[in-house]
Design a protein around this motif. Structure first.
Motif, mmCIF file in Angstrom:
data_model
loop_
_atom_site.group_PDB
_atom_site.id
_atom_site.type_symbol
_atom_site.label_atom_id
_atom_site.label_comp_id
_atom_site.label_asym_id
_atom_site.label_seq_id
_atom_site.Cartn_x
_atom_site.Cartn_y
_atom_site.Cartn_z
ATOM 1 N N GLU A 37 55.961 77.612 36.202
ATOM 2 C CA GLU A 37 55.648 79.019 35.931
ATOM 3 C C GLU A 37 56.684 79.931 36.572
ATOM 4 O O GLU A 37 57.158 80.876 35.959
ATOM 5 C CB GLU A 37 54.246 79.366 36.451
ATOM 6 C CG GLU A 37 53.747 80.740 36.020
ATOM 7 C CD GLU A 37 54.369 81.905 36.752
ATOM 8 O OE1 GLU A 37 54.500 82.983 36.138
ATOM 9 O OE2 GLU A 37 54.729 81.762 37.944
ATOM 10 N N ARG A 38 57.070 79.661 37.809
ATOM 11 C CA ARG A 38 58.058 80.483 38.503
ATOM 12 C C ARG A 38 59.414 80.390 37.803
ATOM 13 O O ARG A 38 60.112 81.381 37.643
ATOM 14 C CB ARG A 38 58.216 80.041 39.970
ATOM 15 C CG ARG A 38 56.956 80.203 40.788
ATOM 16 C CD ARG A 38 56.732 81.612 41.304
ATOM 17 N NE ARG A 38 56.114 82.480 40.319
ATOM 18 C CZ ARG A 38 56.067 83.800 40.376
ATOM 19 N NH1 ARG A 38 56.625 84.438 41.360
ATOM 20 N NH2 ARG A 38 55.470 84.499 39.454
ATOM 21 N N GLN A 39 59.780 79.193 37.363
ATOM 22 C CA GLN A 39 61.057 78.976 36.668
ATOM 23 C C GLN A 39 61.073 79.737 35.343
ATOM 24 O O GLN A 39 62.041 80.418 35.025
ATOM 25 C CB GLN A 39 61.253 77.482 36.406
ATOM 26 C CG GLN A 39 62.624 77.107 35.913
ATOM 27 C CD GLN A 39 63.586 76.876 37.044
ATOM 28 O OE1 GLN A 39 63.213 76.295 38.051
ATOM 29 N NE2 GLN A 39 64.804 77.326 36.895
ATOM 30 N N MET A 40 59.992 79.620 34.589
ATOM 31 C CA MET A 40 59.916 80.299 33.291
ATOM 32 C C MET A 40 59.896 81.817 33.442
ATOM 33 O O MET A 40 60.330 82.539 32.553
ATOM 34 C CB MET A 40 58.686 79.817 32.518
ATOM 35 C CG MET A 40 58.830 78.377 32.048
ATOM 36 S SD MET A 40 57.342 77.729 31.255
ATOM 37 C CE MET A 40 57.081 78.879 29.944
ATOM 38 N N SER A 41 59.426 82.300 34.586
ATOM 39 C CA SER A 41 59.391 83.740 34.839
ATOM 40 C C SER A 41 60.711 84.247 35.396
ATOM 41 O O SER A 41 60.853 85.435 35.654
ATOM 42 C CB SER A 41 58.271 84.071 35.826
ATOM 43 O OG SER A 41 57.030 83.718 35.280
ATOM 44 N N GLY A 42 61.662 83.348 35.621
ATOM 45 C CA GLY A 42 62.987 83.745 36.081
ATOM 46 C C GLY A 42 63.082 84.037 37.569
ATOM 47 O O GLY A 42 63.949 84.794 37.995
ATOM 48 N N VAL A 78 46.143 80.833 36.793
ATOM 49 C CA VAL A 78 45.359 81.974 36.283
ATOM 50 C C VAL A 78 45.867 83.273 36.901
ATOM 51 O O VAL A 78 46.073 84.271 36.203
ATOM 52 C CB VAL A 78 43.850 81.780 36.564
ATOM 53 C CG1 VAL A 78 43.079 83.073 36.340
ATOM 54 C CG2 VAL A 78 43.294 80.662 35.697
ATOM 55 N N VAL A 79 46.088 83.264 38.209
ATOM 56 C CA VAL A 79 46.565 84.477 38.883
ATOM 57 C C VAL A 79 47.965 84.850 38.399
ATOM 58 O O VAL A 79 48.230 86.018 38.076
ATOM 59 C CB VAL A 79 46.548 84.285 40.421
ATOM 60 C CG1 VAL A 79 47.313 85.398 41.128
ATOM 61 C CG2 VAL A 79 45.121 84.205 40.929
ATOM 62 N N LEU A 80 48.867 83.887 38.327
ATOM 63 C CA LEU A 80 50.251 84.188 37.964
ATOM 64 C C LEU A 80 50.418 84.567 36.496
ATOM 65 O O LEU A 80 51.154 85.501 36.167
ATOM 66 C CB LEU A 80 51.160 82.999 38.283
ATOM 67 C CG LEU A 80 51.336 82.675 39.759
ATOM 68 C CD1 LEU A 80 52.130 81.393 39.916
ATOM 69 C CD2 LEU A 80 52.002 83.819 40.495
ATOM 70 N N VAL A 81 49.746 83.856 35.610
ATOM 71 C CA VAL A 81 49.912 84.092 34.174
ATOM 72 C C VAL A 81 48.861 85.057 33.637
ATOM 73 O O VAL A 81 49.186 86.014 32.934
ATOM 74 C CB VAL A 81 49.860 82.751 33.399
ATOM 75 C CG1 VAL A 81 49.935 82.978 31.911
ATOM 76 C CG2 VAL A 81 50.986 81.832 33.859
ATOM 77 N N GLY A 82 47.611 84.822 33.987
ATOM 78 C CA GLY A 82 46.519 85.606 33.425
ATOM 79 C C GLY A 82 46.493 87.054 33.889
ATOM 80 O O GLY A 82 46.093 87.946 33.136
ATOM 81 N N LEU A 83 46.922 87.294 35.122
ATOM 82 C CA LEU A 83 46.876 88.654 35.638
ATOM 83 C C LEU A 83 48.162 89.444 35.391
ATOM 84 O O LEU A 83 48.201 90.644 35.636
ATOM 85 C CB LEU A 83 46.558 88.649 37.135
ATOM 86 C CG LEU A 83 45.186 88.103 37.512
ATOM 87 C CD1 LEU A 83 44.974 88.173 39.013
ATOM 88 C CD2 LEU A 83 44.079 88.859 36.786
ATOM 89 N N ARG A 84 49.197 88.791 34.887
ATOM 90 C CA ARG A 84 50.472 89.482 34.638
ATOM 91 C C ARG A 84 50.320 90.673 33.694
ATOM 92 O O ARG A 84 50.844 91.760 33.992
ATOM 93 C CB ARG A 84 51.520 88.509 34.105
ATOM 94 C CG ARG A 84 52.896 89.167 33.974
ATOM 95 C CD ARG A 84 53.978 88.187 33.575
ATOM 96 N NE ARG A 84 54.223 87.278 34.685
ATOM 97 C CZ ARG A 84 54.274 85.961 34.560
ATOM 98 N NH1 ARG A 84 54.093 85.400 33.391
ATOM 99 N NH2 ARG A 84 54.507 85.208 35.605
ATOM 100 N N PRO A 85 49.610 90.555 32.556
ATOM 101 C CA PRO A 85 49.464 91.731 31.680
ATOM 102 C C PRO A 85 48.733 92.894 32.354
ATOM 103 O O PRO A 85 49.094 94.055 32.150
ATOM 104 C CB PRO A 85 48.642 91.202 30.496
ATOM 105 C CG PRO A 85 48.797 89.730 30.527
ATOM 106 C CD PRO A 85 49.026 89.355 31.963
#
Length: 153
Positions: free
Chosen positions: A23-28, A125-132
């Protein structure tokens, strides 16, 4: 200590740490897949190596866990950057995920797989789900603040 007794905890630590790293890698972000995998593996390794000693010597394994938690903070601190502006700091979430990867590796080393798996799922969930939601709040804040307004500092 046999290969069979270290195989599951170390592989689980690498895989679970890798999920956060992906997830961190894909988020740059600067600390990605390999960093999170290695931090998680190292934590599991410290616990496993010391748990072997505790069966031979009167050692307190909680001190090892404390050392991991404190020591990995130095790696996380390296990912935190302060920008030129007064209140801009970057990398806190990445530093947190590095610390969390160490905790996940520690849990794997202790054989606490339900805790490790649940923690990874909640982290995603926190990293991906709460991003929007976070992006929406930041955009709303930018609209309220006007450039050059002295109350922005």
């Amino acid at each position: 200590m046999s290969y069979s007794s270290v195989w599951l905890p170390t592989v689980a630590a690498v895989l679970l740490g890798g999920l956060i790293g992906i997830e961190r890698q894909m988020s740059g972000h600067s600390a990605g897949l390999r960093t999170h995998m290695l931090v998680s593996l190292a934590s599991a390794m410290f616990v496993l190596a010391c748990s072997e000693l505790t069966s031979q010597l009167p050692l307190d394994l909680t001190r090892v866990v404390q050392g991991i938690a404190a020591g990995v903070g130095f790696i996380g601190a390296g990912t935190i950057l302060k920008a030129d502006r007064k209140h801009e700091v970057f990398g806190l979430t990445t530093a947190s995920t590095i610390w969390l990867s160490a905790a996940i590796g520690t849990a794997c080393g202790l054989g606490e797989y339900p805790l490790a798996i649940t923690s990874v799922l909640l982290t995603i969930v926190v990293l991906v789900g709460l991003r929007p939601i976070e992006e929406r709040l930041l955009n709303q804040r930018k609209r309220v603040q006007k450039p050059g307004d002295p109350t922005n500092d």
